[in-house]
Write an enzyme that holds these catalytic residues in place. Structure first.
Site: not given
Ligand code: HMG
Ligand code: MG
Length: 305
Positions: A15-16, A240, A249
């Site tokens: 994933r990450d 990320c 990581n």
């Molecule tokens: P948004 O644009 O505000 O969402 O994004 P929305 O609700 O307005 O939806 C926009 C579109 O996305 C719509 O589709 C939704 O259906 C679709 P459209 O009508 O335009 O065709 N949609 C989805 N589709 C599939 N699955 C879903 C989903 N949600 C909405 N779940 C949102 C907000 C949170 C969805 C977006 O910003 C997002 O998905 N962000 C995730 C980013 C991410 O994954 N970042 C990396 C992970 S975090 C990380 O790595 C840190 C970690 O490792 C810890 C650390 O290191 O500290 C965990």
């Molecule tokens: Mg991370």
């Protein structure tokens, strides 16, 4: 505080790790990669995420991947879920554990999930309520716990506040993330006791990125504070995409080398983790950053050549 005798490792590679790879990896490759990791004795393997495919195109095949991996009894396979849409997708393939994720930096949270921290907690309230009612286990991430890529200050009290809010929602385990790898041991020694005042130590994991080479030093500091769950990524894959400059990581091989050499048990077979890293490195077509992995590969090549 005595150091733990046994540590639980949560593998982040699929994933990450993969979310930061620019070239799309074939679904079959992801499945084979996770199946290899499952052979190593790793107790937790974060399999994929159910986020917006526009946000993370690399993991748009989360449903196919999760449905096809060989789920071994006793191994947890959490998936990242940002909202109810993600939760429904996860449930459709019978996921048993989810991870919700927010941060201690407002600017990072806004970029990463397009919500304020308060909005994210409100969103996760419904997600976690459903997950608990359905009998799922829930991890909660607090990212940018040691610093934000966008210059806003992150105070330890804010990390504690967000972590407690996630705990109060019903999260079973909290992972405190140094998303951009800026933390140092003195920060760990300040933050962990503050967290432990409010959260049982056995529910706390640390998630270090090794961007500036401080991850293992931070692990050592966290062990001294009684932390016994660590997130890492085989070969050091990862980062990320919403944190500019965030590289890999902490490598699982680096963590395993340190822990095994210190006599701390993990139940994980280092050679099998290396086999998974070797496989994914070949598929990705680039070298991996884990120092222990790189050193062991070079050593073996010397002996066999
Ligand atoms: P948004 O644009 O505000 O969402 O994004 P929305 O609700 O307005 O939806 C926009 C579109 O996305 C719509 O589709 C939704 O259906 C679709 P459209 O009508 O335009 O065709 N949609 C989805 N589709 C599939 N699955 C879903 C989903 N949600 C909405 N779940 C949102 C907000 C949170 C969805 C977006 O910003 C997002 O998905 N962000 C995730 C980013 C991410 O994954 N970042 C990396 C992970 S975090 C990380 O790595 C840190 C970690 O490792 C810890 C650390 O290191 O500290 C965990
Ligand atoms: Mg991370």
């Amino acid at each position: 505080m005595k150091r733990p005798k046994r540590v639980t490792i949560a593998e982040m590679g699929p994933r990450d790790g993969l979310q930061n790879e620019p070239a799309i990896v074939a679904t079959a490759t992801k499945i084979a990669f996770i199946d290899l990791l499952s052979e190593s004795g790793l107790p937790i393997i974060e399999a994929t995420s159910f986020v917006s495919p526009k946000a993370i195109p690399q993991l748009a095949d989360g449903s196919e991947v999760y449905a096809a991996i060989a789920k071994r009894p006793g191994i947890r396979y959490p998936v990242l879920v940002p909202n109810m849409r993600g939760y429904e997708r996860a449930r459709a393939v019978d996921v048993r554990e989810i991870a919700v994720f927010t941060a201690a930096s407002e600017r990072f949270t806004e970029r990463n999930i397009r919500m304020s921290i308060a909005e994210s907690i409100a969103t996760f309230r419904e997600v976690v309520r459903n997950a608990k009612a359905d009998g799922l286990r829930v991890r909660g991430y607090v990212s940018t716990a040691f610093g934000s890529p966008f210059g806003d200050e992150v105070r330890p009290q804010k990390v504690v506040e967000v972590a407690v809010a996630l705990l109060d929602l019903g999260c079973d385990e909290l992972s405190i993330g140094d998303t951009i790898g800026v933390g140092v041991p003195s920060q760990v020694e300040e933050l962990v006791p503050l967290l432990a005042d409010r959260i049982p130590l056995e529910q706390l994991a640390m998630h270090f990125h090794d961007t500036r080479g401080t991850a293992l030093a931070n692990v050592y500091a966290a062990l001294g504070c009684g932390i016994s769950i660590f997130d890492s990524s085989c070969g050091g894959l990862g980062g990320c995409p919403y944190a500019p400059g965030a590289t890999g990581n902490l490598g699982t091989e680096d963590l395993l080398y340190l822990l095994a050499s210190m006599g701390i048990e993990t139940g994980v077979d280092l050679q099998r983790v290396r086999a998974a890293s070797r496989f994914i490195a070949r598929e990705l077509g680039h070298a991996l950053t884990s120092k222990a992995f790189t050193a062991m590969e070079a050593h073996d090549a010397l002996l066999s050549g």
